[in-house]
Design a protein around this motif. Sequence first.
Motif, PDB file in Angstrom:
ATOM      1  N   LYS A   2       0.841  -1.200   0.000  1.00 30.93           N
ATOM      2  CA  LYS A   2       0.000   0.000   0.000  1.00 30.93           C
ATOM      3  C   LYS A   2       0.885   1.263   0.000  1.00 30.93           C
ATOM      4  O   LYS A   2       1.853   1.347   0.755  1.00 30.93           O
ATOM      5  N   GLN A  25      -2.034   8.468 -11.235  1.00 30.55           N
ATOM      6  CA  GLN A  25      -2.152   7.440 -10.201  1.00 30.55           C
ATOM      7  C   GLN A  25      -3.603   6.987 -10.001  1.00 30.55           C
ATOM      8  O   GLN A  25      -3.852   6.057  -9.219  1.00 30.55           O
ATOM      9  N   GLY A  27      -5.935   5.254 -11.502  1.00 27.11           N
ATOM     10  CA  GLY A  27      -6.436   3.887 -11.676  1.00 27.11           C
ATOM     11  C   GLY A  27      -5.711   2.833 -10.860  1.00 27.11           C
ATOM     12  O   GLY A  27      -6.075   1.664 -10.902  1.00 27.11           O
ATOM     13  N   LEU A  28      -4.685   3.235 -10.128  1.00 28.15           N
ATOM     14  CA  LEU A  28      -3.843   2.235  -9.461  1.00 28.15           C
ATOM     15  C   LEU A  28      -4.487   1.680  -8.190  1.00 28.15           C
ATOM     16  O   LEU A  28      -5.097   2.429  -7.418  1.00 28.15           O
ATOM     17  N   ASP A  29      -4.317   0.364  -7.982  1.00 29.10           N
ATOM     18  CA  ASP A  29      -4.810  -0.263  -6.744  1.00 29.10           C
ATOM     19  C   ASP A  29      -3.884   0.106  -5.591  1.00 29.10           C
ATOM     20  O   ASP A  29      -2.674   0.277  -5.778  1.00 29.10           O
ATOM     21  N   ASP A  30      -4.441   0.178  -4.409  1.00 28.45           N
ATOM     22  CA  ASP A  30      -3.646   0.341  -3.180  1.00 28.45           C
ATOM     23  C   ASP A  30      -2.790   1.601  -3.144  1.00 28.45           C
ATOM     24  O   ASP A  30      -1.725   1.617  -2.526  1.00 28.45           O
ATOM     25  N   THR A  32      -3.096   5.744  -2.302  1.00 24.04           N
ATOM     26  CA  THR A  32      -3.965   6.782  -1.741  1.00 24.04           C
ATOM     27  C   THR A  32      -3.353   8.164  -1.984  1.00 24.04           C
ATOM     28  O   THR A  32      -2.204   8.402  -1.640  1.00 24.04           O
ATOM     29  N   GLN A 167       4.198   5.874 -12.003  1.00 28.83           N
ATOM     30  CA  GLN A 167       3.431   4.689 -11.590  1.00 28.83           C
ATOM     31  C   GLN A 167       4.358   3.633 -11.000  1.00 28.83           C
ATOM     32  O   GLN A 167       4.018   2.984 -10.013  1.00 28.83           O
ATOM     33  N   THR A 171       4.410   1.962  -7.224  1.00 28.70           N
ATOM     34  CA  THR A 171       3.924   0.591  -7.042  1.00 28.70           C
ATOM     35  C   THR A 171       4.947  -0.527  -7.256  1.00 28.70           C
ATOM     36  O   THR A 171       4.697  -1.650  -6.809  1.00 28.70           O
ATOM     37  N   GLN A 188       1.715  -4.716 -15.687  1.00 26.07           N
ATOM     38  CA  GLN A 188       0.807  -3.642 -16.105  1.00 26.07           C
ATOM     39  C   GLN A 188       0.100  -4.011 -17.412  1.00 26.07           C
ATOM     40  O   GLN A 188      -1.102  -3.814 -17.550  1.00 26.07           O
ATOM     41  N   LYS A 191      -2.553  -6.551 -16.884  1.00 25.11           N
ATOM     42  CA  LYS A 191      -3.755  -5.914 -16.322  1.00 25.11           C
ATOM     43  C   LYS A 191      -4.564  -5.252 -17.428  1.00 25.11           C
ATOM     44  O   LYS A 191      -5.784  -5.378 -17.492  1.00 25.11           O
ATOM     45  N   GLY A 195      -8.336  -6.182 -18.861  1.00 28.12           N
ATOM     46  CA  GLY A 195      -9.314  -5.135 -18.541  1.00 28.12           C
ATOM     47  C   GLY A 195     -10.096  -4.673 -19.753  1.00 28.12           C
ATOM     48  O   GLY A 195     -10.520  -5.493 -20.576  1.00 28.12           O
TER      49      GLY A 195
END
Lengths: 234, 234
Positions: A2, A25, A27-30, A32, A167, A171, A188, A191, A195
Amino acid sequence: MKTLIVVSHPEFQDSITQAFLKTSQAGLDDVTWHCLDEIYGSDPIDIQAERELLNGADRIIFQFPLYWYSAPASLKIWEDDVLSRAYTYASEEGHLKDKELGIVTSVGYPKSAFAAGASQSFSISQIMIPYEALAKQAGMKFMKPLVIAQFGYSTDEEKSQLLVDYQMYLTAKYPFSFNERETWMIQQLKKLASGNMKNHQQELDLIIQELETGQDDLNDLKEQINLIRNKEED
Amino acid sequence: MKTLIVVSHPEFQDSITQAFLKTSQAGLDDVTWHCLDEIYGSDPIDIQAERELLNGADRIIFQFPLYWYSAPASLKIWEDDVLSRAYTYASEEGHLKDKELGIVTSVGYPKSAFAAGASQSFSISQIMIPYEALAKQAGMKFMKPLVIAQFGYSTDEEKSQLLVDYQMYLTAKYPFSFNERETWMIQQLKKLASGNMKNHQQELDLIIQELETGQDDLNDLKEQINLIRNKEED
């Protein structure tokens, strides 16, 4: 993993650099996005809430434009308020221990200006020493800063490169070895392929295959070099 | 020469170090004590008033306890507000050009802790780079920082030494060569002798005479060394 991006920018609404990074940033998971000036303005900082955010993060990024060779005041207010000695020091409660501290800073000069004898006199590494010292005291791993130089003059190609670099900074596994960069890139693309890029599935699959083959070739080459080295040592 | 002390300390009222420094400079001519936290609290900074103070000073001192390897937030707020690029840069209006920038900082560790491999990891010179870079950009002469280490544990003798070092830092001609220190000391003693120390006039006169003789001897020795050097070069 995270990642928490602590943004400090008094004019965050007018900054094209911050707008670009925010979109990059999104669309990125984890990950904030946490803009201090937007959240607090001139209100006092909610120390408990900030600490909970920090506790939940593995990688913490200080993101800011360089004002007088340091972050804008909002980050210093935050540091002075949130990072008490007891909470932060690795030798005390050590809540940040073993986390990573990254710096994303935008500057109004070319990178070459940050050197002895050039217009900014000192390197970015030298200017960032107060943050590196903080990381050391907290038992954090300090990441090589990501410097965004003269974003306003960037070409489209440079912007695409920045998007990828940013990115990755948020990450990818650190340190970013060549192998690590490729692995990240393949992830990436996978993904993307799984998607909403169905129309380009075939092209993406081909690129992924190409990269994976390249990575295999690279590993083969590394092994061969090791074999040769070992032979020489015999 | 006029000196402006810009103090940044959120707990200035409770700080025994700041109380000591405030008393130490109280009797000096042409020295202005200017505590940002006391004057502004959380009010906005009066940029025009601050610039007038700066314009009238020859030596500007940033005085603060070291919080996270930097000044407390109040000094950064002041820097970001008062020191616009146009006002400050030597290459633009350059209002601070040729002035001196000094740093008086108090730290909670012994001086020996500020080194590679020691608990603070970096030297004071490294930690102060953002201020040195500011001075360079503004065309100011950067003075070697005066570091006050663990004031609370100081002996009376160390405090007397600090008083002299601090007064000299504020008022003596920079750089502080041995000769410059002696000249300054004689000036101070002469002032004392002409002031309200009448009871001790004779002792003071003797000390002054002794110091002046010592300084003459030193100059004689220097000349002799130069003569010997010149002879060797012949």
